[in-house]
Design a protein around this motif. Structure first.
Motif, PDB file in Angstrom:
ATOM      1  N   THR A 405       0.861  -0.967  -0.297  1.00 45.28           N
ATOM      2  CA  THR A 405      -0.216   0.139  -0.426  1.00 45.28           C
ATOM      3  C   THR A 405       0.457   1.100   0.102  1.00 45.28           C
ATOM      4  O   THR A 405       0.460   2.276  -0.611  1.00 45.28           O
ATOM      5  CB  THR A 405      -1.181  -0.077   1.114  1.00 45.28           C
ATOM      6  N   ALA A 424      -4.292   2.584  -7.081  1.00 45.10           N
ATOM      7  CA  ALA A 424      -3.924   0.882  -7.113  1.00 45.10           C
ATOM      8  C   ALA A 424      -4.255  -0.160  -8.363  1.00 45.10           C
ATOM      9  O   ALA A 424      -4.294  -1.372  -8.781  1.00 45.10           O
ATOM     10  CB  ALA A 424      -4.979   0.284  -6.015  1.00 45.10           C
ATOM     11  N   LEU A 527      -4.278  -6.011  -1.335  1.00 40.76           N
ATOM     12  CA  LEU A 527      -5.118  -4.221  -1.557  1.00 40.76           C
ATOM     13  C   LEU A 527      -6.629  -3.982  -1.197  1.00 40.76           C
ATOM     14  O   LEU A 527      -7.018  -3.261  -0.935  1.00 40.76           O
ATOM     15  CB  LEU A 527      -4.853  -3.557  -3.200  1.00 40.76           C
TER      16      LEU A 527
END
Length: 611
Positions: A405, A424, A527
């Motif tokens: 992250t 992402a 994620l």
């Protein structure tokens, strides 16, 4: 106390998921739970917070339910005891050994969490200066040419194998020793060197004829210590080779297993030097600390300690074949169809003890590999950092979720993405493209299945963006000569080895397990958990990138079969607990739903594929 609870829960979760995924116990799915019926009036209830692709689940709690009340199951030992009580788990010697391994894994996981927490406190001052730990480590690399970002990131691997309940098993090593030698504890072992008479060694080199020539390049004092030790015993240095030893091995194994050779001075421990080194993620692989990232080699040593399911010695086959694989890879890398984004780390040399009685135990316990330092392929001045994949799913040094992250945050800033969610998705697209275009063509064109799971893979990130993929360690690859022969080449195996593939399915299983399940799947789940993004979107993106790679291989006759194998409704997953209970290192597999097939068939098919 929190470390104890977290370690017990972490190992219990892994164990429970393996038992379910490998279908080792009967169960029924219910709304928000999974139920294991023990008897007419007793059961085990697993609370399920959410499901993921690849038959992964997030467990909230595990309970033992009786008509008289409910008891929380807190440890792997409690779970196995209950399953055995009701005849759902074997009571064999293998099961008893496995139970001890689970306990050892839990204790070492607790140590890992505790020591990492201490290390994290020491990094707090840097949080005031840097908003991202990757930026901090990059700056350290710019300021100090010997600082090794790779070693730093390798030592973040606190959670280990996310699927294996024996993720932190170190059977044979005490907790006190684990604290000194483990990478997740910031381990700095001191390498011990042994001179071994050439009549008792077998070596394989990429260049040259002696392993000691390579080792002398690392440290000016090493050659002097080697010669002084042998001269002091009136022995001829020219008649001896040099092997690096893990200090645990030098203390616990060498004196007993090679007692006769030590007495006859066929094996001589070099007393004049002990070289501090960083313990890397695999425990037995070491980076001499003096030159850090400028050191030319990583040293893969033998250690008679069981980590996960295997004792981490170095097989004669690995020592012999490693440099020969590198010769083959170098020839292929010069071809125009070799992936530009892929870097295969050179195995510069391998050496093992040659036992006159052909004792495999003695040959693999005094052995080593001399491996090229992967950081030679990174340009820190240009913003590049080599980060082992396994570190991405570990905790951020600054406590802001995972390192992955943090990488996405850095990527977002460098790409000026609108939101972290968009960043992402874009990051997974870039990463999937890099992974697939690096690994899939090598399997299809050359018949080489790289075991590119998170520990063997080192993505190079530039300001958070994945730009290259470095792959190391060829002990678990599969090589299929029938395909390699398409290139006009053939690999001659020096001895029997599980690396030799007998069919295309062995290639496909190796690649799908490594890059889909034990690599991309882990990144996506991380994620999804941290950013609360729909998992299906990530797999759709990855599927698009995989299609592009298959389309680029349109002219290869083996591409359709490989593409079909990667698109089957089910993929093969190693039966980690099943293999352990059978006490075998031969790969056996269970089937799990394939996320690529699911997204192709549409989201409505997901529930059907999951069950």
């Amino acid at each position: 106390m929190n470390h104890i609870h977290n370690a017990q829960k972490g190992i219990l979760d892994r164990l429970m998921q393996c038992l379910l995924r490998e279908k080792l116990i009967p169960y029924k799915e219910e709304e928000g739970a999974i139920n294991i019926e023990l008897s007419k009036d007793s059961s085990i209830r697993i609370g399920v917070k959410r499901k993921f692709y690849l038959n992964r689940i997030e467990i909230s709690d595990v309970s033992y339910i009786l008509s008289s009340g409910t008891t929380r199951i807190e440890t792997p030992e409690q779970l196995i005891h209950l399953l055995q009580l009701y005849g759902l788990f074997p009571e064999s010697e293998e099961a008893a050994v496995f139970s001890r391994e689970l306990q050892n894994s839990t204790e070492n996981y607790q140590l890992s969490l505790k020591e990492f927490s201490k290390r994290q406190k020491s990094w707090l001052p840097y949080m005031e200066q840097y908003d991202n730990p990757i930026s901090w480590i990059h700056q350290l690399a710019v300021e100090n040419e010997t600082f090794s970002p790779l070693a730093f990131f390798e030592q973040l691997a606190i959670h280990g194998h996310t699927l294996h309940p024996c993720t932190k098993t170190k059977m044979g090593m005490s907790l006190e020793e684990a604290a000194v030698y483990s990478p997740e504890c910031g381990g700095m072992p001191e390498i011990v060197y042994a001179a071994v008479h050439k009549s008792r060694t077998a070596a394989s080199l990429l260049k040259g004829t002696e392993i000691k020539t390579l080792l002398f390049q690392q440290n000016d004092a090493l050659e002097e210590a080697f010669r002084n030790e042998l001269d002091s015993q009136s022995l001829d240095p020219e008649e001896y080779e040099l092997l690096p030893l893990h200090p645990w091995q030098a203390e616990h194994v060498i004196p007993e297993l090679y007692y006769g050779e030590l007495q006859d001075r066929l094996v001589v421990l070099i007393e004049g030097i002990k070289e501090p080194a960083f313990a890397l993620a695999s425990l037995r692989t070491l980076l001499p600390a003096a030159q850090g990232r400028k050191n030319p080699y990583h040293l893969k040593t033998a250690i008679r300690v069981q980590a996960t399911s295997a004792v981490r010695t170095v097989s004669p086959a690995s020592a012999s074949h490693g440099p020969k694989f590198t010769q083959l890879f170098q020839e292929l890398a010069n071809r125009p169809d070799f992936p530009e984004t892929l870097i295969l780390v050179k195995e510069e040399g391998g050496i093992h003890f040659k036992d006159q009685g052909s004792s495999d135990e003695r040959e693999k316990n005094l052995a080593a590999m001399i491996r090229e330092n992967p950081e030679v392929y990174t340009d820190s001045a240009n913003g590049e950092l080599a980060i082992p994949g396994v570190a991405l799913i570990s905790d951020s040094p600054f406590g802001n979720g995972s390192l992955l992250t943090e990488a996405v945050r850095l990527y977002k800033n460098s790409k000026d993405s609108g939101s972290l969610e968009v960043a992402a998705e874009d990051w997974i697209r870039d990463y999937s493209r890099l992974l697939f275009q690096s690994v899939l063509p090598v399997m299809t064109r050359y018949g080489i299945a790289l075991e590119a799971h998170l520990q063997n893979s080192i993505p190079v990130l530039k300001h958070g963006a994945p730009v290259k993929l470095i792959v190391r360690d060829y002990g678990g690859i599969k090589l299929y000569n029938k395909r390699l022969q398409k290139t006009g080449l053939e690999f001659v195996f020096q001895m029997e080895t599980h690396v030799e593939a007998l069919n295309a399915e062995a290639l496909q299983d190796t690649v799908s397990h490594a890059i889909i399940q034990n690599h991309l799947g882990e990144l996506i789940i991380t994620l999804v958990k941290e950013l609360n993004i729909k998992e299906e979107k990530f797999w759709e993106i990855a599927s698009e990138e995989m299609d592009l790679v298959w389309n680029s291989l349109y002219d290869d006759p083996d591409a359709p079969a490989d593409r079909q194998a990667m698109m089957e409704r089910e993929l093969s997953l190693k039966s980690l607990v099943g293999m352990r209970l059978k006490h075998t290192i031969d790969n056996t597999y269970t089937k799990v739903p394939n996320p690529f097939a699911a997204v192709k068939e549409g989201g409505s098919k997901r529930a059907e594929l999951q069950n």
